[in-house]
Enzyme design. Sequence first.
Site, short mmCIF file in Angstrom:
data_model
loop_
_atom_site.label_atom_id
_atom_site.label_comp_id
_atom_site.label_asym_id
_atom_site.label_seq_id
_atom_site.Cartn_x
_atom_site.Cartn_y
_atom_site.Cartn_z
N GLU A 1 43.65 47.05 42.77
CA GLU A 1 45.05 46.94 43.16
C GLU A 1 45.18 46.21 44.48
OE1 GLU A 1 46.63 51.26 41.41
OE2 GLU A 1 46.46 50.94 43.58
N HIS B 1 41.87 50.03 45.98
CA HIS B 1 43.00 49.28 46.54
C HIS B 1 42.59 48.80 47.93
CE1 HIS B 1 47.65 48.97 46.98
NE2 HIS B 1 47.05 48.11 47.81
N HIS C 1 51.02 57.12 41.54
CA HIS C 1 51.52 57.47 42.87
C HIS C 1 52.12 58.89 42.84
CE1 HIS C 1 52.09 55.84 46.95
NE2 HIS C 1 52.95 56.84 47.05
#
EC number: 2.6.99.2
Length: 237
Positions: free
Chosen positions: A70, A43, A190
């Site tokens: 991401e 990410h 998450h």
Amino acid sequence: MAKLSVNINKIATLRNSRGGNVPNVVQFAKDAQRFGAQGITIHPRPDERHIRYQDAHDLKEAVYTEYNIEGNPIPKFIDLVLQVKPTQVTLVPDAEDAITSNAGWDTIKHKDFLVDVIKEFKQNGIRTSIFVDPVLNLVEGAKETGTDRIELYTEAFAHNYVQGNNEGVKPYTACAELANKLGMGVNAGHDLSLDNIQFFKEHIPGLLEVSIGHALVAESLYLGVENVIQMYLRKLK
């Protein structure tokens, strides 16, 4: 079995804190796959405080499982993804100064923007996923964007689970059922951990992939990377 994609941002954070190239994120990605990981997630953020844009290019040849990038689809990010052409791009609406992702897309408000971005990625053969909160109308909105998958934002589930509230998984179950009905794949990520991953997986129909980084790296400090990856794989069966 849901696939395990290991997010290696924290490895890059550790490297950047000292300078140099230790630990080496490319080697870690190779090792994680050798230990059984079925994907690698990164990410990159605009300030490159952990994963650098160059890392995304360097990892291209090292990731032979699934490569997931991401990020917030700002022009710089879009250019990166189109250059690297990962297996999957996960669109996350995080602010530039966010410590970590803290909300999913309003797929209704941002429909037109998402439609345009997703169309470009799909024309380049890149699977798309949208980070969403577990809200039914937002899942319906995701369908209208043309995305291949959604990624359920699981922080609320994890918070409820540690408090002993197992009912917190119900919105996720309902959203997964709806996504399946609408023909979208379901990913999740998450705050998933060894403590909650098996319960979550058992309650999410059609779960295809989980992306886990912070917890996995923290758990590995005590239990070892190879061992922790194998523990996740057993819980995801």
